[in-house]
Design a protein around this motif. Sequence first.
Motif, PDB file in Angstrom:
ATOM      1  N   LEU A 178       0.809  -1.227   0.000  1.00 37.92           N
ATOM      2  CA  LEU A 178       0.000   0.000   0.000  1.00 37.92           C
ATOM      3  C   LEU A 178       0.840   1.274   0.000  1.00 37.92           C
ATOM      4  CD1 LEU A 178      -3.079  -0.914   2.235  1.00 37.92           C
ATOM      5  CD2 LEU A 178      -3.099  -0.208  -0.153  1.00 37.92           C
ATOM      6  N   PRO A 179       1.853   1.413   0.877  1.00 42.97           N
ATOM      7  CA  PRO A 179       2.674   2.635   0.812  1.00 42.97           C
ATOM      8  C   PRO A 179       3.415   2.782  -0.516  1.00 42.97           C
ATOM      9  CG  PRO A 179       3.019   1.484   2.888  1.00 42.97           C
ATOM     10  CD  PRO A 179       2.246   0.561   2.014  1.00 42.97           C
ATOM     11  N   LEU A 180       3.918   1.675  -1.066  1.00 45.05           N
ATOM     12  CA  LEU A 180       4.615   1.745  -2.346  1.00 45.05           C
ATOM     13  C   LEU A 180       3.671   2.156  -3.463  1.00 45.05           C
ATOM     14  CD1 LEU A 180       6.906  -1.441  -2.203  1.00 45.05           C
ATOM     15  CD2 LEU A 180       7.612   0.955  -2.047  1.00 45.05           C
ATOM     16  N   VAL A 181       2.480   1.588  -3.465  1.00 40.41           N
ATOM     17  CA  VAL A 181       1.491   1.939  -4.485  1.00 40.41           C
ATOM     18  C   VAL A 181       1.107   3.406  -4.375  1.00 40.41           C
ATOM     19  CG1 VAL A 181      -0.932   1.600  -5.120  1.00 40.41           C
ATOM     20  CG2 VAL A 181       0.566  -0.369  -4.831  1.00 40.41           C
ATOM     21  N   LEU A 182       0.910   3.880  -3.150  1.00 42.55           N
ATOM     22  CA  LEU A 182       0.561   5.288  -2.961  1.00 42.55           C
ATOM     23  C   LEU A 182       1.662   6.194  -3.491  1.00 42.55           C
ATOM     24  CD1 LEU A 182      -1.314   7.463  -1.871  1.00 42.55           C
ATOM     25  CD2 LEU A 182      -0.268   7.163   0.384  1.00 42.55           C
ATOM     26  N   ALA A 183       2.908   5.855  -3.198  1.00 39.22           N
ATOM     27  CA  ALA A 183       4.031   6.670  -3.680  1.00 39.22           C
ATOM     28  C   ALA A 183       4.075   6.691  -5.207  1.00 39.22           C
ATOM     29  CB  ALA A 183       5.345   6.132  -3.110  1.00 39.22           C
ATOM     30  N   LEU A 184       3.862   5.532  -5.822  1.00 36.60           N
ATOM     31  CA  LEU A 184       3.875   5.480  -7.287  1.00 36.60           C
ATOM     32  C   LEU A 184       2.710   6.275  -7.881  1.00 36.60           C
ATOM     33  CD1 LEU A 184       4.813   1.724  -7.876  1.00 36.60           C
ATOM     34  CD2 LEU A 184       6.177   3.725  -8.509  1.00 36.60           C
ATOM     35  N   LEU A 185       1.561   6.202  -7.249  1.00 32.30           N
ATOM     36  CA  LEU A 185       0.404   6.962  -7.746  1.00 32.30           C
ATOM     37  C   LEU A 185       0.641   8.458  -7.654  1.00 32.30           C
ATOM     38  CD1 LEU A 185      -2.527   4.792  -6.334  1.00 32.30           C
ATOM     39  CD2 LEU A 185      -2.104   5.302  -8.749  1.00 32.30           C
ATOM     40  N   VAL A 186       1.316   8.888  -6.601  1.00 33.37           N
ATOM     41  CA  VAL A 186       1.649  10.313  -6.484  1.00 33.37           C
ATOM     42  C   VAL A 186       2.535  10.733  -7.645  1.00 33.37           C
ATOM     43  CG1 VAL A 186       2.896  12.020  -5.111  1.00 33.37           C
ATOM     44  CG2 VAL A 186       1.368  10.409  -3.981  1.00 33.37           C
ATOM     45  N   VAL A 187       3.494   9.885  -7.996  1.00 33.71           N
ATOM     46  CA  VAL A 187       4.369  10.192  -9.128  1.00 33.71           C
ATOM     47  C   VAL A 187       3.580  10.175 -10.439  1.00 33.71           C
ATOM     48  CG1 VAL A 187       6.363   9.401 -10.468  1.00 33.71           C
ATOM     49  CG2 VAL A 187       6.417   9.317  -7.969  1.00 33.71           C
ATOM     50  N   ILE A 188       2.695   9.180 -10.597  1.00 33.10           N
ATOM     51  CA  ILE A 188       1.929   9.047 -11.841  1.00 33.10           C
ATOM     52  C   ILE A 188       0.959  10.213 -12.026  1.00 33.10           C
ATOM     53  CG2 ILE A 188       0.173   7.657 -13.014  1.00 33.10           C
ATOM     54  CD1 ILE A 188       1.527   5.192 -11.619  1.00 33.10           C
TER      55      ILE A 188
END
Length: 717
Positions: free
Chosen positions: A183-193
């Motif tokens: 979940l934290p990794l996905v959130l970080a990637l979504l912020v970048v995307i």
Amino acid sequence: MFASWGTVAYRRRWIVIIAVLLLTVIGGAWGSGVSDRLTQGGYDDPGSQAAQVDKIIEDSIGKQGGDVVVLYTAPAGTTVDDPALAKKITDKLADLPKDDVSKVVSYWNTHLPALADASRTHGLATITLASTDQTKQSEQYAAIADKLAVDGVQTQIGGQAPLQKTITDKSMTDVEFAELVSLPLVLALLVVIFGSVVAALMPVLVGGLSILGALGVLRLISLGLDVNTFAVNVASLLGLGLAIDYGLFTVGRFREELAAGRDTAEAVRRTVATAGRTVAFSATLLVIALAGLMVFPLDFLKAVAYGGMSAVAIAAIVSLTLLPALLSVLGPRIDKLAVPWRRGKTANPEPRWLNRVAGTVMKRPALFVVPIVAVLLVLGAPFLNVKFGAADEKQLPPSDPGRQAIESITKAFPSTGNSVASIVVRGKTLSQADVGQFVSDAGKIAPDVHPVGAKGDVYVFNGNLPGDPLGDQAKDAVTALRALPHPAGTEVLVGGFTAKLADSTQSIFDRLPWMVAILVGATLLLMFLAFGSVLLPVKAVLMSALSLSATFGVLTFVFQEGHGAGWLDVTPQPMQVGVMVLIGALVFGLSTDYETFLLSRMVEARNKGLSTPEAVRTGLVRTGRMISAAALLLIVVTGAFGLSSIVIMRFIGVGMIVALVLDATVVRLMLVPAVLRLLGNAAWWAPGPLRRLQERVGIQESDELDEEPVREPELVH
């Protein structure tokens, strides 16, 4: 229909938000208790001959062997016959609670030579638990697990009940760890995307709520049906991964509509009519793919189907209800809390690199199709040599004490291992001479055939199968035993580990055509109704089959042949046919999922009047980045699940990663556009009667939207 629902979601946004939040949170809180109702069985065909043998033996002479097997090793300088040692072990075993244990058979209370090894340093105790229900057995084993160790004596505990409990406990722990990591990794990637924290939070919120809802549904199912541990694993994986993917596409389309100058109400309406329709269609295809698992008799596959279908359906429902309502509340504020490098900038829906890819593919389509297909076929080649096995202690890592215990027991007492065949001979006309002749004949196939017990007209024997219990030699011996001649009016039935594996594998092969028919038939029908083309659905099936064959080949190369198995800390072994079928359903469904998102924009552009090359190019540049991002996010989620210490979950994780990498890169971004370019206008063709049928009952929504030209992407040469 979808456009109308978009309007309703906008107007009743607060009602929708409150209702969905309450249902999913309450369902998740109640569903958290599903872990106490999970089972570990279901890998065998309950209607097979091997299962019938187990039932006959239990009904006639009682359940053989123990649910728990304990290996006691005498201290250095002593043997299992030492009186002090014998007293300590017998006292310990006699103190086990009678409510949990129905029978204890050990070397020390029977002095059977078979329960001590030749060196007299190892002795065996087998414990039969009071219940035959796997869930209750797990509870009963937990009650006695700490009461088996003897001071000063090395104690190793094996057997089916400890193995099931270990796998269940590790599976639940691994699921929690995977969610915590992903979940934290996905959130970080979504912020970048997305370039915005608020936009990034939307798919993660949908993913978390989807998991909660799926747990509630699984607990409801567990009230009437057995639910395997891996149903929760698969539900969590798909619920989180697909909800995030659906959220990504929906939020991305909403921001695109806002960037085109539309107000919030219209942006929500158009988003639900386009991305929402595609989400619903994609989820329906994936649910049908998972429903194909229901044709098999194995409870394991049925349980995983329950979990997967629940997770996918709830992910789609939350994406079509809560998400549009939240977007209605946020409106342009969806871009709040932008990252520094994206402040004041609008996301480019047509990335330059995708324009370059599209331009290159459109110019030289054959140069992409031929080598890509060749590479995929080469990757799939190892699957031609696949061998099938079963779930055993090798599901655990080599360092696990439970696996080590089972391996130590099998080494010291081979007759307790998986090489034993259980043979039932029954018939009222049997004489002692008949029985003796049968034992003599069977002994030529399976050495050391000896009687276990008899009652009425039922005679039970055990025999040791030659070779590896998962190998062809053992399987051929089972076939030969079943084919032995016997007197008229009698029958011979053969069970045991190898027989169960052979029967279950055959039952899957027998029903596999039905699953393929469901997958292919549903894909052809639904994609035709959605896109109005005959060739597009056929192409989608072929593309998915290519991705699937390559995935199977890589899995065989790693998990069976052992290339790179050391990096994954797994023991090379034959593949589990049930898990392969599960991977097949998941990969086929996900391949069709990305195909749907890509084709929906191509068909949308084509319906607006663009030529085939321009429609293909438009669909690619408008969805390519989102498909790549969605695949990356799902890879992170499945990668976290692939960290599981259980081989099945690691197998699924690696299989999903391989499939996603291949599918979201070379297949969707290059192979599919190249094939469509070669097909030209024929890609959209359908016979007149079918076209008219599709127009009447199809599931298009483009006519509900304002007609406006689609701006063709500017090619970058």
